[in-house]
Design an enzyme around this catalytic site. Structure first.
Site, mmCIF file in Angstrom:
data_model
loop_
_atom_site.group_PDB
_atom_site.id
_atom_site.type_symbol
_atom_site.label_atom_id
_atom_site.label_comp_id
_atom_site.label_asym_id
_atom_site.label_seq_id
_atom_site.Cartn_x
_atom_site.Cartn_y
_atom_site.Cartn_z
ATOM 1 N N HIS A 186 86.147 -1.130 -16.253
ATOM 2 C CA HIS A 186 86.457 -0.423 -15.006
ATOM 3 C C HIS A 186 87.590 -1.112 -14.243
ATOM 4 C CE1 HIS A 186 86.046 1.114 -10.926
ATOM 5 N NE2 HIS A 186 85.808 -0.119 -10.520
ATOM 6 N N PHE A 187 87.471 -2.425 -14.023
ATOM 7 C CA PHE A 187 88.485 -3.015 -13.138
ATOM 8 C C PHE A 187 89.807 -3.297 -13.844
ATOM 9 C CE2 PHE A 187 85.861 -7.029 -13.771
ATOM 10 C CZ PHE A 187 86.825 -7.765 -14.426
ATOM 11 N N HIS A 188 89.826 -3.160 -15.181
ATOM 12 C CA HIS A 188 91.143 -3.199 -15.812
ATOM 13 C C HIS A 188 91.885 -1.872 -15.611
ATOM 14 C CE1 HIS A 188 89.979 -7.046 -17.579
ATOM 15 N NE2 HIS A 188 91.258 -7.230 -17.801
ATOM 16 N N ARG B 54 79.456 -8.674 -20.428
ATOM 17 C CA ARG B 54 80.766 -9.186 -20.075
ATOM 18 C C ARG B 54 80.708 -10.711 -20.100
ATOM 19 N NH1 ARG B 54 81.235 -8.457 -13.506
ATOM 20 N NH2 ARG B 54 83.229 -9.443 -13.892
ATOM 21 N N ARG B 55 81.836 -11.374 -19.926
ATOM 22 C CA ARG B 55 81.887 -12.812 -19.685
ATOM 23 C C ARG B 55 81.180 -13.636 -20.739
ATOM 24 N NH1 ARG B 55 80.911 -13.736 -13.239
ATOM 25 N NH2 ARG B 55 83.065 -13.438 -12.727
ATOM 26 N N TYR C 227 90.592 -4.093 -2.345
ATOM 27 C CA TYR C 227 91.503 -3.237 -1.578
ATOM 28 C C TYR C 227 92.734 -4.010 -1.127
ATOM 29 C CZ TYR C 227 87.945 0.141 -2.087
ATOM 30 O OH TYR C 227 87.063 0.999 -2.669
ATOM 31 N N HIS D 235 84.404 -7.499 -2.380
ATOM 32 C CA HIS D 235 84.791 -6.096 -2.505
ATOM 33 C C HIS D 235 86.084 -5.781 -1.758
ATOM 34 C CE1 HIS D 235 84.578 -2.280 -4.247
ATOM 35 N NE2 HIS D 235 84.944 -1.779 -3.104
#
Lengths: 171, 609
Positions: free
Chosen positions: B387-389, B450-451, B240, B236
């Site tokens: 989300h993370f794209h 996913r994946r 950041y 996580h």
């Protein structure tokens, strides 16, 4: 330290939003009773599942009044049993473990979803409704044949479930 | 432009040695971006079944591992070390203590990622017995070639040395300027590195104590829950680590491009301190659905996660306020009318603003992920990459590309080849990502995982909503293609820029904040205090879960096997996929009499395996 009045307002708004979000999750847990997969089950030897009382024969069995237990094994690249057959309008506690690597257990389009880790037993309890066929899939990459790993969950009528079980003591 | 401005020295003029390292870091980053983009487009078209002719589905996971590792390890972190070197040297206004040490860490990072990259790419050929199809998360007991883990370790050590290099330079500065506040950009660099040291220690421990010895055959087995938890201890805060360079740019560079100034320097410091404190004790929120971790630990992690929204919400305020200040100084008026006066033709500005907008959307889907119980709906579905794209794939990546148009001329003295192409490229990225990410979120709600190489299944169909699975696939494919084209334009623009002659007059300045550092309490600059509190929070969040995991499963796990991905895995997989292909027939039998059916399934698997 100087903080602008608008900054203070925004800060207050942000903290309230955060508290609301935490509150909504807490409500979900204590109100509707959405429990998390946790460490409720003991460790298991993934190499000796066929000697385990619950997983030697993956199956569904009645454990209480309208309450059923399903013992499921995930392995490269399938689920056992498949289909998992359960009667309509019942409570089903799923015990899922892996014989080899990490897998996922997801009943497509529902919130029945858990990780399956070798050495651990995932326990989730779901309420099933009317008779319906659901797809079951592995949602964690588990090797080169991952995309072929699927199964089924059949919710059947009570009569059908009873008929299925006439031939044998388990379903 | 006045004659005085034209002669103002650029970063390249003042710190030529540092500029060279920064350029090398950026080029490493862009090379990885190019590779990542090629794997990205292959993956998009394969997964959506638009074109499956290039690779076998069993090779899809090699592509996926390469896309993940090259994008989020090489592209992001090489850009970070370049940007941080620039920010630190610029804001301290002094060179690094010893440039040979600087080149040493750069060399280590390049060596490490090359080792890891080779082990991944070897998965495409059968000529060498090597592969690392374990994806970016490398969950045991799937096992990669030892070179994969060794390379990661070398790379991480390289980043540690980079941090040490920056800390030493700051300490040297501090001796000369004992009473001065830490300059804001340096403060951001140092706090981010504190976070990185804490976070990466866990993945380094996991690799060096367990995964590398295990892949070398020195230990028999590992505890999958333990290595997974150590991964997310790092996994996580690493997001950041990708994001903080973008924040540094939003706080310090974006306002000046808008013609304004940063609204509040103290609040910027508070935000970075909050990230030091809160970004690590939250990793268990990636393991909400893990058996073997008690619900209470998950709840603590969830609470910390929600509070981690605070620094990002504060950032949204400060950045918008700073930009608005710039717009009003340029003559903007009205409630929203000021937006018109902003420099939208500047790709650096527009790119960063669009990136910030996408980050807000990503923040909302992140709140869903963080919500422990609604997470059941979308865990491990394609919602999550959706989300993370938005976050790393746009907030970070698009900010980096946009910033390149601003910073590259200053570290090379070469003007950008074409700002028009730059503007087109950043807008194209925004459109492509809006399409792709939105459709991914929608598919995730349908339960699409996913994946996976082939998200369509033989035995069932997804529920029909949001236009349906097939239509959403087309949106994903179009979006992914636009993103690939955008990347090509970006890289082309950089390459053509490198061919430009050197000129003078490309210096840009960063004006001081409206509310300066002297408004900030001194304690904010006392880094030891924040390291101490951060460590206490990490211990509170992790000591008990880790103790429980080790107590339950032991350091080396409850006899879990080893599943190397490079030994005959593909052949075995193909056999088993063929077995599941006949499973509809088996299913019918099973439905009639499930005991007989189970036996038949077991037999058919053996026959085909």
């Amino acid at each position: 330290m100087h903080i602008h009045a608008y900054e203070k307002l925004w800060l207050a708004f942000a903290v309230i939003l955060i508290l609301l979000l935490i509150g909504s999750v807490t409500y979900g847990a204590v109100g509707p009773g959405v429990a998390m997969v946790a460490d409720s089950e003991d460790q298991i030897d993934p190499g000796a599942l066929d000697e385990d009382e619950r997983f030697a024969e993956p199956r569904v069995e009645q454990v209480g009044d309208n309450h059923y237990a399903a013992y499921v094994i995930a392995y490269q690249f399938a689920f056992e049993p498949s289909p998992i057959v359960v009667p309509e309008n019942s409570r089903v506690t799923l015990y899922v473990t892996s014989r080899d690597v990490i897998h996922g257990f997801e009943v497509a389009g529902t919130n029945a979803n858990t990780m399956v880790v070798p050495g651990e037993v995932s326990e989730i309890t779901v309420e099933v409704g009317e008779p319906q066929e659901y797809g079951l899939l592995c949602n964690e990459y588990c090797g080169a044949g991952h995309h072929g790993m699927e199964g089924k969950v059949h919710v059947v009528s009570e009569e059908e479930y009873a008929n299925l079980n006439e031939g044998g003591e388990t379903a | 432009m006045s004659a005085e401005l034209e002669t103002e020295p650029t970063f390249f003029d003042t710190f030529p040695e540092e500029a060279k390292v920064i350029r090398a870091a950026f080029l490493g980053s862009f090379f990885a971006l190019g590779l990542g983009a090629v794997f990205g487009i292959i993956q998009t078209l394969h997964r959506t079944d638009i074109f499956r002719g290039l690779i076998e589905s069993t090779d899809y996971y090699t592509v996926l591992t390469a896309h993940g590792v090259f994008m989020v390890i090489s592209f992001t972190i090489f850009f970070l070390v370049g940007l941080f070197t620039w920010a630190l040297v610029r804001s301290l206004d002094r060179p690094l203590v010893n440039i040979r040490i600087t080149w040493t860490w750069y060399g280590l990072m390049v060596t490490g990622i090359t080792m890891t990259g080779v082990s991944i790419l070897a998965g495409f050929t059968d000529a060498v017995e090597m592969s690392a199809d374990v994806l970016f998360t490398f969950y045991a007991p799937l096992q990669a070639h030892p070179l994969f883990y060794a390379g990661l370790a070398v790379f991480i050590v390289g980043t540690w040395l980079a941090g040490a290099d920056w800390f030493r330079t700051w300490l040297a500065w501090k001796r000369d300027n004992p009473d001065e506040r830490i300059p804001l950009q340096t403060f951001m660099v140092l706090t981010t590195m504190i976070m990185w040291y804490i976070a990466s220690s866990a993945v380094a421990a996991s690799v060096l104590l367990f995964l590398l010895p295990w892949s070398l055959g020195l230990i028999e087995s590992v505890n999958p829950t333990l290595t997974r938890t150590l991964f997310w201890f790092f996994g996580h805060p690493v997001v950041y680590f990708w994001l903080m360079p973008a924040y540094l740019l939003w706080y310090t560079v974006l306002p000046s491009i808008a013609g304004g100034r940063l609204f509040s320097d103290p609040l910027a410091r508070v935000v970075f301190v909050l990230f030091v404190l809160l970004s690590t004790p939250v990793g268990i929120h990636h393991q909400y659905l893990d058996p073997g971790i008690a619900e209470g630990f998950k709840f603590i992690s969830m609470t910390n996660t929600m509070f981690l929204l605070l620094p990002s919400l504060l950032t949204a305020f400060t950045v918008v306020a700073s930009v608005e200040y710039g717009a009003r100084k340029r003559g903007g008026t009205g409630l929203f009318g000021w937006l018109r006066t902003l420099p939208w033709r500047n790709p650096a500005f527009t790119g960063m603003m669009l990136a910030g907008l996408m980050f807000a959307a990503g923040g909302f889907s992140g709140m869903v992920n963080a919500g422990m119980n609604i997470n059941y709906m979308i865990h491990n579905t394609i919602w999550v990459p959706g989300h993370f794209h938005l976050t790393v794939g746009t907030a970070v990546a698009l900010t980096f590309m946009a910033a390149t148009y601003w910073i590259w001329p200053q570290i090379t003295n070469k003007p950008i080849y074409s700002l028009q192409i730059g503007l087109f490229q950043v807008v194209l990225w925004f459109i492509g990502m809006a399409l792709m990410s939105n459709a991914m979120h929608a598919q995730g709600m349908l339960g699409v995982p996913r994946r996976t190489a082939e998200p369509e299944y033989s035995g069932f169909e997804y529920p029909t909503a949001f236009g349906g699975f097939e239509e959403l696939n087309i949106q994903i494919a179009i979006g992914g293609t636009l993103l690939f084209i955008s990347t090509v334009f970006f890289l082309g623009n950089v390459v053509l820029t490198m061919g430009n002659p050197r000129v003078s007059g490309l210096a840009e300045s960063i004006p001081p904040a409206l509310s300066g550092p002297t408004d900030a309490p001194r304690v904010l600059d006392d880094l030891r205090v924040w390291v101490g509190i951060a460590l206490v929070l990490v211990v509170l969040a992790y000591a008990l879960p880790l103790a429980a995991i080790i107590n339950d499963g032991g350091l080396l796990g409850p006899g879990v096997g080893t599943y190397p991905v490079w030994v005959d895995a593909a052949a075995r997989a193909l056999g088993q996929v063929a077995a599941t292909a006949v499973s509809p027939v088996v299913d019918t039998l099973a439905f009639a009499s499930s005991r007989v059916g189970d036996a038949a399934a077991a037999v058919s698997v053996e026959v085909f395996a």
